[in-house]
Design an enzyme around this catalytic site. Structure first.
Site, short mmCIF file in Angstrom:
data_model
loop_
_atom_site.label_atom_id
_atom_site.label_comp_id
_atom_site.label_asym_id
_atom_site.label_seq_id
_atom_site.Cartn_x
_atom_site.Cartn_y
_atom_site.Cartn_z
N SER A 46 61.40 7.71 18.49
CA SER A 46 60.20 7.26 19.18
C SER A 46 58.96 7.73 18.45
O SER A 46 58.99 8.72 17.70
CB SER A 46 60.17 7.78 20.63
N LYS A 47 57.86 7.00 18.67
CA LYS A 47 56.58 7.41 18.10
C LYS A 47 56.15 8.75 18.68
O LYS A 47 55.60 9.59 17.97
CB LYS A 47 55.52 6.35 18.41
N ARG A 48 56.42 8.93 19.97
CA ARG A 48 55.98 10.15 20.65
C ARG A 48 56.60 11.39 20.00
O ARG A 48 55.96 12.44 19.92
CB ARG A 48 56.38 10.06 22.13
#
Length: 284
Positions: A257-259
């Site tokens: 994920s980007k997070r």
């Protein structure tokens, strides 16, 4: 004569909130290969409805990354922020059918209401909205809107289910027909105070508008299909087939994920990986 089968049309629809990573590459390659192997069409859509998180430079980087991977697409790229009037018309149709209501609640208001109740049913997106503003008299709604109070638009789920009629279902490739349960989303927001239309409305509208016949996306979005089928039924839009693929996981077993700052395709490219190597990594 038997009906001629529709040509297969898939799409990849990222949000430009950061760089693409291997999970995105996996999803894009799945849709692209489905289309190319069937002699169909592969569309690219930029879902940039959120004006705070989405940036033009990320959108440009998405196109660069996909070209570097060797993917091509058919027709122009659809950019959602250029089609706000389309989503407004869809919302107006739902409102005209008495299926939307203004919600003036803040997150804090909702949390207090749920705490006062002592419990709240949960759906795919967390605790369900307790229906506070659904119960407001029409005169109070009108007065608060006239006073300029910000509000979201929520779908009156009970009314929507009555209008949709019988049970809803969708076709999941490899599994067959799956029964839907849109009620588990409760009175979902279809337009936020700061964003003119929700993901659910925009994606369902665009799949219909672009003639998508097969939605390929990650399995974490499978629950949303129940709500999307309801919107399709309410607005008279065709129902595509679906193919939800497993999430691509990192070495730690967590989804990319980007997070969590998963390595971007740009970083892999700069580190010397070839497009062929990245495609192999993305497809496992």
């Amino acid at each position: 004569m038997p009906a001629r089968p529709r040509a297969l049309v898939t799409r990849f629809a990222p949000s430009p909130t950061g760089g693409l990573h291997l999970g995105h590459a996996h999803s894009a390659l799945m849709g692209w290969r489905c289309a190319r192997e069937a002699g169909g069409r592969f569309l690219l859509r930029i879902e940039d409805i959120d004006p705070v998180r989405c940036r033009p430079e990320y959108a440009a980087a998405i196109l660069e990354d996909l070209r570097w991977l060797g993917l091509d697409w058919d027709g122009p790229v659809r950019v959602q922020s250029r089609h706000l009037a389309d989503y407004r018309r869809a919302l107006d149709r739902l409102a005209g059918d008495g299926l939307l209501y203004p919600c003036f609640c803040t997150r804090a208001d909702i949390a207090r209401e749920i705490a006062a109740i002592g419990h709240a049913p949960h759906g795919p997106d967390g605790a369900l909205y307790p229906g506070t503003c659904r119960r407001l008299p029409a005169g109070e709604r009108s007065a608060r809107i006239a006073a300029g109070e910000p509000y979201a638009l929520r779908l009156d789920m009970a009314a929507a289910l009555r209008r949709a009629g019988g049970p809803l279902s969708f076709i999941e490739r490899g599994e067959g027909r799956i029964r839907c349960d849109p009620a588990r989303f409760g009175d979902v927001v279809l337009a936020r105070k700061d964003i003119p239309a929700s993901y659910h409305l925009c994606v369902t509208h665009d799949d219909a508008s672009q003639g998508v016949t097969l939605v390929t996306r990650a399995v974490d979005l499978r629950p949303a299909t129940d709500l999307h089928r309801l919107l399709q039924a309410l607005l008279g839009w065709p129902a595509p087939h679906y193919r939800h693929h497993p999430l691509l996981l990192g070495a730690d077993g967590r989804r990319l994920s980007k997070r969590d700052k998963a390595p971007t395709l740009a970083a892999l490219r700069e580190a010397g990986h070839s497009p062929e190597a990245v495609r192999a990594l993305a497809m496992g």
